[in-house]
Write an enzyme that holds these catalytic residues in place. Structure first.
Site, PDB file in Angstrom:
ATOM      1  N   LYS A 270     -75.702  -8.536  -5.114  1.00  0.00           N
ATOM      2  CA  LYS A 270     -76.058  -7.163  -5.482  1.00  0.00           C
ATOM      3  C   LYS A 270     -74.993  -6.209  -4.956  1.00  0.00           C
ATOM      4  O   LYS A 270     -74.399  -6.474  -3.911  1.00  0.00           O
ATOM      5  CB  LYS A 270     -77.391  -6.771  -4.823  1.00  0.00           C
ATOM      6  N   ARG A 344     -88.724 -15.497  -8.976  1.00  0.00           N
ATOM      7  CA  ARG A 344     -89.499 -16.360  -9.875  1.00  0.00           C
ATOM      8  C   ARG A 344     -89.377 -17.831  -9.501  1.00  0.00           C
ATOM      9  O   ARG A 344     -90.259 -18.631  -9.801  1.00  0.00           O
ATOM     10  CB  ARG A 344     -89.065 -16.098 -11.328  1.00  0.00           C
TER      11      ARG A 344
HETATM   12  N1  BES Z   1     -85.999  -8.193  -5.875  1.00  0.00           N
HETATM   13  C1  BES Z   1     -85.344  -7.962  -7.106  1.00  0.00           C
HETATM   14  C2  BES Z   1     -86.084  -6.950  -7.980  1.00  0.00           C
HETATM   15  C3  BES Z   1     -86.104  -5.534  -7.492  1.00  0.00           C
HETATM   16  C4  BES Z   1     -85.157  -4.622  -7.953  1.00  0.00           C
HETATM   17  C5  BES Z   1     -87.089  -5.078  -6.658  1.00  0.00           C
HETATM   18  C6  BES Z   1     -85.209  -3.318  -7.532  1.00  0.00           C
HETATM   19  C7  BES Z   1     -87.142  -3.772  -6.231  1.00  0.00           C
HETATM   20  C8  BES Z   1     -86.204  -2.885  -6.681  1.00  0.00           C
HETATM   21  C9  BES Z   1     -85.251  -9.254  -7.893  1.00  0.00           C
HETATM   22  O1  BES Z   1     -85.109 -10.410  -7.146  1.00  0.00           O
HETATM   23  C10 BES Z   1     -84.042  -9.169  -8.771  1.00  0.00           C
HETATM   24  O2  BES Z   1     -82.974  -9.123  -8.241  1.00  0.00           O
HETATM   25  N2  BES Z   1     -84.255  -9.142 -10.073  1.00  0.00           N
HETATM   26  C11 BES Z   1     -83.187  -9.075 -11.002  1.00  0.00           C
HETATM   27  C12 BES Z   1     -83.467 -10.046 -12.115  1.00  0.00           C
HETATM   28  C13 BES Z   1     -82.289 -10.285 -13.024  1.00  0.00           C
HETATM   29  C14 BES Z   1     -81.163 -10.951 -12.274  1.00  0.00           C
HETATM   30  C15 BES Z   1     -82.739 -11.156 -14.170  1.00  0.00           C
HETATM   31  C16 BES Z   1     -83.117  -7.655 -11.547  1.00  0.00           C
HETATM   32  O3  BES Z   1     -84.153  -7.035 -11.760  1.00  0.00           O
HETATM   33  O4  BES Z   1     -82.016  -7.164 -11.722  1.00  0.00           O
HETATM   34 MN    MN Z   2     -83.075 -10.796  -6.665  1.00  0.00          MN
END
Ligand code: BES
Ligand code: MN
Ligand code: ZN
Length: 490
Positions: A270, A344
């Site tokens: 990230k 997931r």
């Molecule tokens: N923990 C994050 C989701 C999240 C994003 C929670 C912002 C709270 C605030 C999750 O693990 C994630 O990174 N999801 C990705 C999924 C994608 C890679 C398919 C996302 O939402 O970008």
């Molecule tokens: Mn994530």
């Protein structure tokens, strides 16, 4: 903040809080106070619309230094959520005025039950007063310490006493859950999260079992392990069991909370801005743990098992990589196309475990799963995916009690095509489109057998930047109170 019930109208508190309906005559016993109130009652200064506050000071009464008139709007329109919001404003005003003790004149409405009203008053006040300042040298001053709710009819006393007890339990659990979310990842990691659960289990009366990485491996949770092995702090699988109705072992609700104590994204790293708040990626776990505390404390005659697959998603020699093909407890294979779609993977194994090993007949997973749900619903509403409309309606009814909002997203079969992989049974991300839906549907593929299932994506609702009403900045503990009512009512 301490609450008590008191049937004595004129108490010794330094502030009297008088809720006023827009369309209803006042009934206040103290003549002096009544006169003062009526002097502004119908003026421009105080219309008694929802959330209006009018402050009198320097009153001639002996101990009473302040009176706060609080507008409730129209009697027939007020909801319990309005009561929470209005009383969150009251507490902010009281803090501003440095009031230490207050008595709140109880009120009844046409649409709300008295029990709901008293809980909403306490929740609105106590939850708005929450702050996470243990790491600050100058702590925010707690001013309002004592609140007595007064003018309660004798025949209502017992029932309101028990309602308040329930409200106070939910407040305590909410504070616990908010603290868990707000604690940074250097203090809350899988092992310490498990320790907090052990303590809570002892304090509130639920059984607890914690599995370490070897036991997790023995169960075949390879998807969970693939995520968790990236970190020095090794994963823990936390199991909480509460059987309040042993005669009815056919009915056990399963709760699954996403427990990423930190999510850096892994090799699909990230950016810094996306990472700062990722200590909150265990908001689902916190809500589920908090719900278990109140379910057990209130001794609900229900059976609930909750699990949390707790781990960190980092980068290391042991970390999984984009392109890896991994297995899962269900035996299904997964192509990892994005290591940041880690939640997931942990939930796939947790959901498979609880539906295959814990005899649950319904299951709810609660997860800070996708940024996409923020795009769709913002921070107001939790996104829902389900395979069972009746179960969804139970959730909505529970949400009416708690004030927490939910909205179902479509779960058409065709969306599952986005999760097909060329080299494995699934891939862990369906790409940019319909991100919240495909994430939920992925988890749904890992139920051991068909049963009613709700997936709650709380990425928007469980953590907020700024305070609003009775939600404070940081962890909100959503949807803890809804989970509690869902259990209580079904
Ligand atoms: N923990 C994050 C989701 C999240 C994003 C929670 C912002 C709270 C605030 C999750 O693990 C994630 O990174 N999801 C990705 C999924 C994608 C890679 C398919 C996302 O939402 O970008
Ligand atoms: Mn994530
Ligand atoms: Zn995550």
């Amino acid at each position: 903040m301490e609450f008590k019930l008191n049937d004595n109208g004129c108490s010794s508190a330094e502030c009297v809080i008088v809720p006023v309906f827009e369309n209803q005559e006042l009934c206040v016993s103290c003549e002096g106070i009544k006169k003062m109130i009526n002097s502004v009652r119908n003026s421009e200064a105080f219309k008694a619309v929802k959330g209006d506050i009018y402050h009198f000071t320097n009153i001639s009464e002996e101990t009473i230094k302040h009176i706060l008139l609080v507008g409730l709007g129209k009697n027939e329109e007020i909801t319990s959520e309005d009561v929470r919001k209005i009383f969150s404003k009251v507490v902010k005003k009281a803090r501003e005025l440095k009031i230490a003790s207050a008595s709140v004149k109880f009120f009844t409405t046409d649409g709300l039950c008295k029990k709901g009203t008293i809980k909403a008053i306490a929740e609105g006040m106590a939850l708005a007063d929450y702050s996470f300042d243990k790491y600050k040298t100058n702590k925010s001053e707690i001013t309002l310490k004592e609140v007595s709710i007064v003018d309660i009819n004798d025949e209502d006393k017992e029932i309101l006493e028990s309602a308040l007890k329930e409200g106070l339990s939910l407040i305590k659990s909410t504070v616990f859950a908010r603290d868990l979310v707000n604690e940074p990842a250097n203090t809350i990691y899988p092992e310490t999260l498990a320790e907090r659960c052990i303590d809570a289990g002892k304090a509130y009366g639920f059984e607890i079992e914690v599995l370490d990485e070897n036991q997790i491996r023995e169960l075949g949770m390879e998807a969970f392990l693939a995520v968790g092995m990236s970190a020095f702090n090794k994963p823990r699988f936390i199991i909480m069991r509460y059987f309040g109705n042993k005669e009815d072992k056919e009915n056990i609700l399963g709760l699954v909370g996403k427990g990423l104590t930190y999510d850096a994204g892994g090799y699909s790293l990230k950016p810094t801005q996306g990472m700062v708040d990722m200590k909150s990626d265990m908001g689902g776990a916190a809500a589920v743990i908090g719900a278990m505390c109140s379910i057990a404390e209130m001794k609900l005659k229900k059976n609930v098992v909750a699990v949390v697959a707790a781990c960190e998603n980092l980068i290391s020699n042991d970390a999984y990589k984009p392109g890896d093909i991994i297995s899962s407890m269900a035996g299904k294979t997964i192509e990892v196309v994005n290591t940041d779609a880690e939640g997931r993977l942990t939930l796939a194994d947790a959901v498979y475990y609880i539906t295959s090993r814990e005899n649950v007949n319904k299951v709810i997973d609660v997860a800070t799963l996708t940024g996409a749900v923020l795009g769709a619903l913002g921070t107001l509403t939790t996104g829902v995916i389900t395979n069972d409309e009746a179960f969804y309606n139970d959730l909505l009814s529970a949400g009416k009690r708690s004030g927490e909002k939910f909205w179902q997203l479509p779960a058409f079969e065709e969306y599952k095509e986005l999760l097909k992989s060329k080299v494995a049974d699934y891939k862990n991300s369906g790409g940019r489109f319909a991100g919240t839906i495909t994430a939920g549907l992925f988890i749904g593929e890992f139920l051991y057998k068909p049963m009613p299932w709700l997936h709650l994506d709380i990425a928007g609702t469980s953590f907020v930047d700024g305070a609003k009403d009775y939600l404070t900045a940081g962890g909100t503990a959503a949807p803890l109170r809804t989970l509690y009512y869902l259990v209580r009512e079904n």
